[in-house]
Enzyme design. Structure first.
Site, PDB file in Angstrom:
ATOM      1  N   ASP A  17      -9.713 -14.566   6.995  1.00  0.00           N
ATOM      2  CA  ASP A  17     -10.752 -15.711   6.896  1.00  0.00           C
ATOM      3  C   ASP A  17     -11.378 -15.566   8.124  1.00  0.00           C
ATOM      4  O   ASP A  17     -12.765 -15.712   8.093  1.00  0.00           O
ATOM      5  CB  ASP A  17      -9.809 -17.112   6.890  1.00  0.00           C
ATOM      6  CG  ASP A  17      -8.678 -16.937   6.044  1.00  0.00           C
ATOM      7  OD1 ASP A  17      -8.806 -17.123   4.800  1.00  0.00           O
ATOM      8  OD2 ASP A  17      -7.519 -16.765   6.532  1.00  0.00           O
ATOM      9  N   GLU A 273      -8.997  -8.267   2.702  1.00  0.00           N
ATOM     10  CA  GLU A 273     -10.226  -8.367   2.205  1.00  0.00           C
ATOM     11  C   GLU A 273     -11.312  -7.542   3.058  1.00  0.00           C
ATOM     12  O   GLU A 273     -11.889  -6.656   2.575  1.00  0.00           O
ATOM     13  CB  GLU A 273     -10.763  -9.773   2.006  1.00  0.00           C
ATOM     14  CG  GLU A 273     -12.210 -10.170   1.290  1.00  0.00           C
ATOM     15  CD  GLU A 273     -12.405 -11.303   1.025  1.00  0.00           C
ATOM     16  OE1 GLU A 273     -13.575 -11.625   1.179  1.00  0.00           O
ATOM     17  OE2 GLU A 273     -11.591 -11.905   0.466  1.00  0.00           O
TER      18      GLU A 273
HETATM   19  O1  TRH Z   1      -5.485  -9.723   8.101  1.00  0.00           O
HETATM   20  P1  TRH Z   1      -5.720  -9.600   6.381  1.00  0.00           P
HETATM   21  O2  TRH Z   1      -4.623  -9.360   5.852  1.00  0.00           O
HETATM   22  O3  TRH Z   1      -6.419 -10.760   5.926  1.00  0.00           O
HETATM   23  C1  TRH Z   1      -6.301 -11.431   4.655  1.00  0.00           C
HETATM   24  C2  TRH Z   1      -7.200 -11.257   3.730  1.00  0.00           C
HETATM   25  O4  TRH Z   1      -8.548 -11.609   3.964  1.00  0.00           O
HETATM   26  C3  TRH Z   1      -6.859 -11.846   2.492  1.00  0.00           C
HETATM   27  O5  TRH Z   1      -7.628 -11.987   1.380  1.00  0.00           O
HETATM   28  C4  TRH Z   1      -6.457 -13.377   2.682  1.00  0.00           C
HETATM   29  O6  TRH Z   1      -6.292 -14.289   1.665  1.00  0.00           O
HETATM   30  C5  TRH Z   1      -5.397 -13.807   3.642  1.00  0.00           C
HETATM   31  O7  TRH Z   1      -5.873 -12.882   4.947  1.00  0.00           O
HETATM   32  C6  TRH Z   1      -5.494 -15.076   3.991  1.00  0.00           C
HETATM   33  O8  TRH Z   1      -6.752  -8.319   6.498  1.00  0.00           O
HETATM   34  P2  TRH Z   1      -8.544  -8.266   6.374  1.00  0.00           P
HETATM   35  O9  TRH Z   1      -9.044  -9.197   5.303  1.00  0.00           O
HETATM   36  O10 TRH Z   1      -8.599  -6.964   6.247  1.00  0.00           O
HETATM   37  O11 TRH Z   1      -8.739  -8.824   7.910  1.00  0.00           O
HETATM   38  C7  TRH Z   1      -8.191  -8.117   9.090  1.00  0.00           C
HETATM   39  C8  TRH Z   1      -9.371  -8.094   9.919  1.00  0.00           C
HETATM   40  O12 TRH Z   1      -8.949  -7.697  11.354  1.00  0.00           O
HETATM   41  C9  TRH Z   1     -10.603  -7.663   9.765  1.00  0.00           C
HETATM   42  O13 TRH Z   1     -11.853  -8.136   9.969  1.00  0.00           O
HETATM   43  C10 TRH Z   1     -10.610  -6.194  10.488  1.00  0.00           C
HETATM   44  C11 TRH Z   1      -9.989  -6.722  11.641  1.00  0.00           C
HETATM   45  N1  TRH Z   1      -9.427  -5.741  12.799  1.00  0.00           N
HETATM   46  C12 TRH Z   1      -9.804  -5.712  13.788  1.00  0.00           C
HETATM   47  O14 TRH Z   1     -10.897  -6.291  14.282  1.00  0.00           O
HETATM   48  N2  TRH Z   1      -9.278  -4.648  14.716  1.00  0.00           N
HETATM   49  C13 TRH Z   1      -8.220  -4.132  14.571  1.00  0.00           C
HETATM   50  O15 TRH Z   1      -7.753  -3.289  15.267  1.00  0.00           O
HETATM   51  C14 TRH Z   1      -7.561  -4.301  13.026  1.00  0.00           C
HETATM   52  C15 TRH Z   1      -6.554  -3.333  12.702  1.00  0.00           C
HETATM   53  C16 TRH Z   1      -8.138  -5.117  12.216  1.00  0.00           C
END
Ligand code: TRH
Length: 377
Positions: A17, A273
Site C-alpha cells: 500500500d 503488487e
Molecule cells: O509487501 P507486499 O506483499 O504488499 C502487498 C501487496 O501490495 C498486495 O497486493 C496488498 O494487498 C498487500 O500488500 C496488502 O508486496 P509489494 O506490493 O511488492 O510491495 C513491496 C514493496 O517493497 C515494493 O514497493 C518494493 C519494496 N521493496 C523495497 O523497497 N526494498 C526491498 O529491499 C524490497 C525487497 C522491497
C-alpha cells in the site's frame, strides 16, 4: 497551475500500500509538477522504503513529497484539489465534510488494486455519487486498453536498459550490497511470502549443473529458508552454500536499489503488487507469489494475468511458465516446474523484454491520473 493533491494510505499489511502510493506521489511531483501530500497511518512502514525518512516524524519532506502521519484524531486541514484514497481506505469524516463544503469541489478518486481480469476495463473511470453529494471516480490500474495503466517513471525503461548493457555498473552495484558475482552463475532474487514450495525449489537449485546465486532480502520467506538451511535465524549479510547454490541474505533496500537488484538478476521471484510490476519493467523472467485473498479470489487474478502474459508464447513455453507460477502459489511441485521452465528459458527470457516494451507503449498510471484530474481544473 499548482494543483494540490492529498493521497491517503492506510497500511493494511506488508509494504504494497505504501510502496505504490509513495511511488505515485514521487512521480506526480517529479514529472508532473504537482504539490503532493501523502498521508500514511503507519509512517514506520514507510521508512524501510525510503531509508532517509524519519519513522517518528509527524510531518517530513522527502524527494519533494510532504509526508504526514495520518492520525486517528484528525485535525481539520484544508482540502486539496485532488483527493486520492488508496485501495478503498476510509477518509476522515471531517475531511469528507470539508470536501463537500468546498466551493470548488475536489476531484475524488479511489485508486484500486491491480488486476488483469476482464471486468477491470469496464469499471475503470466509473463515477459514483457518494452520500455527501460528491462524485467519486474509481481508477483501476491494468495491463490492457481501457484500464488505468501501470506505474512507470518516464525514463525507467531506458535507465534499466542502460544499466543492463553495462556489466561494470551491475558488478559495482552488487559489490556495494556485498555480492560477488560468480563466473557463469545464474543470479536469482527471492522476495516472497512464507512458501511451502521453497524447499523443493532450493533442492533443485542446489543440484543444478549451473552454479546459482540466490539473493534474499530480509522478509517473510526467511523462516522457510532458515528451515531448509537448518539455521536458527537468518539476518542480513549472512551467506551459505549448499551444492551448487550460494545464498545471500540482503538488507531491505530503498525502492530505487530494489529496482537495481531486479535489473541485475536473471530471474526474479516477486510478490504482491508493486514488486510484481517492477519485475516486469526489469525485462527478465519472473515468478509471482500473489497476495492470498479469501475464498481463493487470488487464483482468478493469477490466471487472468497468465492468460495475458502467456498469450504470445509457444504452447510449451506458456505451459512451463504457467505451471511454475501455479506450483509456487500452490506450495508444491517446484522441482518439476523449475526444470520444465529451464527447458524453455531462451523463449521465456526473450518474451520478458517484449512484454515490457508492450506495456511501456501504454500510458502510465500517474499520467493517466493527471489527465483525468487536472484537465478540468
Ligand atoms: O509487501 P507486499 O506483499 O504488499 C502487498 C501487496 O501490495 C498486495 O497486493 C496488498 O494487498 C498487500 O500488500 C496488502 O508486496 P509489494 O506490493 O511488492 O510491495 C513491496 C514493496 O517493497 C515494493 O514497493 C518494493 C519494496 N521493496 C523495497 O523497497 N526494498 C526491498 O529491499 C524490497 C525487497 C522491497
Amino acid at each position: 497551475m499548482n494543483v494540490k493533491w492529498d493521497i491517503f494510505c492506510n497500511v493494511i499489511d506488508n509494504f504494497g500500500d505504501i510502496g505504490v502510493t509513495w511511488r505515485l506521489a514521487r512521480q506526480l511531483v517529479a514529472e508532473h509538477g504537482q504539490a503532493v501530500c501523502l498521508w500514511v497511518d503507519e509512517p514506520a512502514v514507510f521508512a524501510p522504503l525510503c531509508p532517509q525518512a524519519d519513522p517518528e516524524a509527524e510531518c517530513q519532506w522527502q524527494l519533494g513529497v510532504e509526508i504526514r502521519h495520518w492520525r486517528q484524531d484528525w485535525q481539520p486541514m484544508e482540502v486539496a484539489d485532488v483527493v486520492i484514497e488508496a485501495f478503498a481506505c476510509e477518509l476522515p469524516a471531517q475531511y469528507l465534510e470539508a470536501m463537500a463544503a468546498r466551493a470548488d469541489k475536489p476531484h475524488w478518486l479511489n485508486l484500486e488494486y491491480l488486476s488483469a481480469e476482464d471486468w477491470v476495463a469496464g469499471c475503470h473511470g466509473l463515477p459514483s455519487v457518494q452520500f455527501n453529494g460528491l462524485q467519486k471516480v474509481f481508477y483501476f490500474p491494468g495491463f490492457t486498453e481501457g484500464t488505468g495503466g501501470l506505474l512507470r517513471e518516464s525514463t525507467l525503461v531506458e535507465r534499466r536498459q542502460a544499466f543492463q548493457a553495462d556489466p561494470q555498473a551491475r558488478r559495482s552495484f552488487l559489490e556495494e550490497l556485498g555480492v560477488e558475482l560468480e563466473e557463469g552463475a545464474l543470479l536469482i532474487s527471492l522476495f516472497a511470502y512464507e512458501n511451502a514450495a521453497l524447499a523443493a525449489w532450493l533442492d533443485a537449485l542446489a543440484a543444478s549443473p549451473q552454479p546459482v546465486q540466490l539473493l534474499v532480502p530480509v522478509g517473510r520467506v526467511l523462516g522457510d529458508l532458515a528451515r531448509w538451511l537448518g539455521e536458527e535465524k537468518l539476518t542480513a549479510g549472512s551467506g551459505f552454500r549448499r551444492g551448487n547454490l550460494a545464498i545471500q541474505v540482503l538488507p531491505f533496500v530503498s525502492q530505487e536499489d530494489y529496482d537495481r537488484i531486479l535489473w541485475s538478476c536473471d530471474f526474479n521471484a516477486v510478490r504482491g503488487e508493486d514488486s510484481f510490476v517492477r519485475a516486469q519493467w526489469a525485462g527478465r523472467p519472473l515468478l509471482w507469489h500473489i497476495y492470498q485473498q479469501e475464498e481463493g479470489a487470488h487464483w482468478d487474478k493469477l490466471e487472468a494475468f497468465l492468460a495475458l502474459y502467456c498469450g504470445e508464447l509457444s504452447p510449451a513455453a506458456a505451459a512451463a511458465l504457467a505451471e511454475s507460477w501455479r506450483a509456487w502459489n500452490r506450495g508444491e511441485g517446484m522441482a518439476e516446474a523449475w526444470s520444465a521452465l529451464l527447458a524453455q528459458w531462451p523463449e521465456i527470457r526473450h518474451h520478458a523484454e517484449r512484454w515490457c516494451q508492450l506495456q511501456a507503449a501504454r500510458i502510465d498510471l500517474a499520467t493517466g491520473l493527471v489527465q483525468i484530474c487536472t484537465n478540468s481544473l
